[in-house]
Design a protein around this motif. Structure first.
Motif, PDB file in Angstrom:
ATOM      1  N   THR A 119      -2.667  14.170 -16.229  1.00 29.84           N
ATOM      2  CA  THR A 119      -2.187  12.994 -16.947  1.00 29.84           C
ATOM      3  C   THR A 119      -1.798  11.879 -15.992  1.00 29.84           C
ATOM      4  O   THR A 119      -2.141  10.719 -16.216  1.00 29.84           O
ATOM      5  CB  THR A 119      -0.973  13.363 -17.822  1.00 29.84           C
ATOM      6  OG1 THR A 119      -1.337  14.458 -18.665  1.00 29.84           O
ATOM      7  CG2 THR A 119      -0.530  12.210 -18.673  1.00 29.84           C
ATOM      8  N   GLY A 120      -1.078  12.219 -14.929  1.00 31.21           N
ATOM      9  CA  GLY A 120      -0.642  11.203 -13.976  1.00 31.21           C
ATOM     10  C   GLY A 120      -1.801  10.493 -13.317  1.00 31.21           C
ATOM     11  O   GLY A 120      -1.815   9.268 -13.208  1.00 31.21           O
ATOM     12  N   TRP A 154       0.840  -1.198   0.000  1.00 31.89           N
ATOM     13  CA  TRP A 154       0.000   0.000   0.000  1.00 31.89           C
ATOM     14  C   TRP A 154       0.879   1.253   0.000  1.00 31.89           C
ATOM     15  O   TRP A 154       0.636   2.202  -0.749  1.00 31.89           O
ATOM     16  CB  TRP A 154      -0.910  -0.017   1.229  1.00 31.89           C
ATOM     17  CG  TRP A 154      -1.861   1.116   1.309  1.00 31.89           C
ATOM     18  CD1 TRP A 154      -1.621   2.374   1.765  1.00 31.89           C
ATOM     19  CD2 TRP A 154      -3.237   1.110   0.911  1.00 31.89           C
ATOM     20  NE1 TRP A 154      -2.745   3.140   1.691  1.00 31.89           N
ATOM     21  CE2 TRP A 154      -3.753   2.391   1.167  1.00 31.89           C
ATOM     22  CE3 TRP A 154      -4.069   0.140   0.380  1.00 31.89           C
ATOM     23  CZ2 TRP A 154      -5.069   2.729   0.900  1.00 31.89           C
ATOM     24  CZ3 TRP A 154      -5.377   0.487   0.121  1.00 31.89           C
ATOM     25  CH2 TRP A 154      -5.867   1.758   0.375  1.00 31.89           C
ATOM     26  N   GLY A 155       1.901   1.249   0.830  1.00 31.09           N
ATOM     27  CA  GLY A 155       2.810   2.394   0.882  1.00 31.09           C
ATOM     28  C   GLY A 155       3.563   2.591  -0.418  1.00 31.09           C
ATOM     29  O   GLY A 155       3.724   3.722  -0.896  1.00 31.09           O
ATOM     30  N   LEU A 156       4.029   1.496  -1.020  1.00 29.02           N
ATOM     31  CA  LEU A 156       4.713   1.603  -2.305  1.00 29.02           C
ATOM     32  C   LEU A 156       3.776   2.112  -3.392  1.00 29.02           C
ATOM     33  O   LEU A 156       4.190   2.871  -4.275  1.00 29.02           O
ATOM     34  CB  LEU A 156       5.299   0.245  -2.709  1.00 29.02           C
ATOM     35  CG  LEU A 156       6.481  -0.237  -1.874  1.00 29.02           C
ATOM     36  CD1 LEU A 156       6.869  -1.657  -2.281  1.00 29.02           C
ATOM     37  CD2 LEU A 156       7.647   0.707  -1.994  1.00 29.02           C
ATOM     38  N   PHE A 185       2.155   6.435  -6.956  1.00 28.26           N
ATOM     39  CA  PHE A 185       1.149   7.398  -7.413  1.00 28.26           C
ATOM     40  C   PHE A 185       1.700   8.817  -7.316  1.00 28.26           C
ATOM     41  O   PHE A 185       1.545   9.617  -8.239  1.00 28.26           O
ATOM     42  CB  PHE A 185      -0.131   7.267  -6.584  1.00 28.26           C
ATOM     43  CG  PHE A 185      -1.186   8.245  -6.980  1.00 28.26           C
ATOM     44  CD1 PHE A 185      -1.929   8.056  -8.127  1.00 28.26           C
ATOM     45  CD2 PHE A 185      -1.434   9.368  -6.212  1.00 28.26           C
ATOM     46  CE1 PHE A 185      -2.905   8.960  -8.501  1.00 28.26           C
ATOM     47  CE2 PHE A 185      -2.397  10.278  -6.576  1.00 28.26           C
ATOM     48  CZ  PHE A 185      -3.133  10.072  -7.720  1.00 28.26           C
ATOM     49  N   GLY A 186       2.347   9.109  -6.206  1.00 23.91           N
ATOM     50  CA  GLY A 186       2.926  10.446  -6.044  1.00 23.91           C
ATOM     51  C   GLY A 186       3.993  10.740  -7.084  1.00 23.91           C
ATOM     52  O   GLY A 186       4.058  11.852  -7.617  1.00 23.91           O
ATOM     53  N   ARG A 187       4.827   9.760  -7.392  1.00 23.41           N
ATOM     54  CA  ARG A 187       5.854   9.947  -8.425  1.00 23.41           C
ATOM     55  C   ARG A 187       5.225  10.153  -9.796  1.00 23.41           C
ATOM     56  O   ARG A 187       5.691  10.972 -10.582  1.00 23.41           O
ATOM     57  CB  ARG A 187       6.802   8.746  -8.465  1.00 23.41           C
ATOM     58  CG  ARG A 187       7.629   8.547  -7.224  1.00 23.41           C
ATOM     59  CD  ARG A 187       8.627   9.641  -6.983  1.00 23.41           C
ATOM     60  NE  ARG A 187       9.538   9.741  -8.112  1.00 23.41           N
ATOM     61  CZ  ARG A 187      10.326  10.773  -8.329  1.00 23.41           C
ATOM     62  NH1 ARG A 187      10.328  11.784  -7.499  1.00 23.41           N
ATOM     63  NH2 ARG A 187      11.116  10.803  -9.376  1.00 23.41           N
ATOM     64  N   ALA A 188       4.172   9.398 -10.113  1.00 15.37           N
ATOM     65  CA  ALA A 188       3.504   9.560 -11.408  1.00 15.37           C
ATOM     66  C   ALA A 188       2.905  10.951 -11.539  1.00 15.37           C
ATOM     67  O   ALA A 188       3.015  11.586 -12.591  1.00 15.37           O
ATOM     68  CB  ALA A 188       2.420   8.493 -11.586  1.00 15.37           C
TER      69      ALA A 188
END
Length: 107
Positions: free
Chosen positions: A61-62, A43-45, A50-53
């Motif tokens: 877009t992300g 879940w954390g990964l 998601f944050g990186r995208a």
């Protein structure tokens, strides 16, 4: 941000008596506790991914790409792993729904 796990553990310790917490861990067994830890890590990964995208692609877009990926995998993987429990019509409807959703995300 690094203090979040400590604050979470303190909140649980303040709200749940230690005897109840110990009993719940013992009744679940080591396997269940290990699965909770593994899925919490995943879940954390996922949150970091998601944050990186969003950071790399922008909010619109992300978010669209990640939600399309989540929708596709979240619908397809259970249908594949439980294929014996689905009838032909249900499998076709699931596949059609995924294709329509992906077409909507692509537009």
């Amino acid at each position: 941000m690094a203090a979040a796990p400590v604050l979470n553990a303190a909140l649980v310790a303040a709200c749940v008596p230690p005897s109840t917490l110990r009993a719940s861990y013992e009744s679940g067994g080591a396997g269940a506790v290990a699965l909770v830890c593994v899925f919490a890590l995943l879940w954390g990964l996922g949150g970091v991914g998601f944050g990186r995208a969003v950071l790399l692609l922008g909010v619109a877009t992300g978010t669209s790409l990640v939600m399309g990926l989540v929708l596709t995998l979240g619908t397809s993987l259970p249908a594949v792993t439980e294929a014996g429990r689905l009838g032909a019509g249900e499998a076709a409807a699931t596949a059609a729904g995924v294709v329509c959703s992906l077409a909507g995300f692509a537009l």
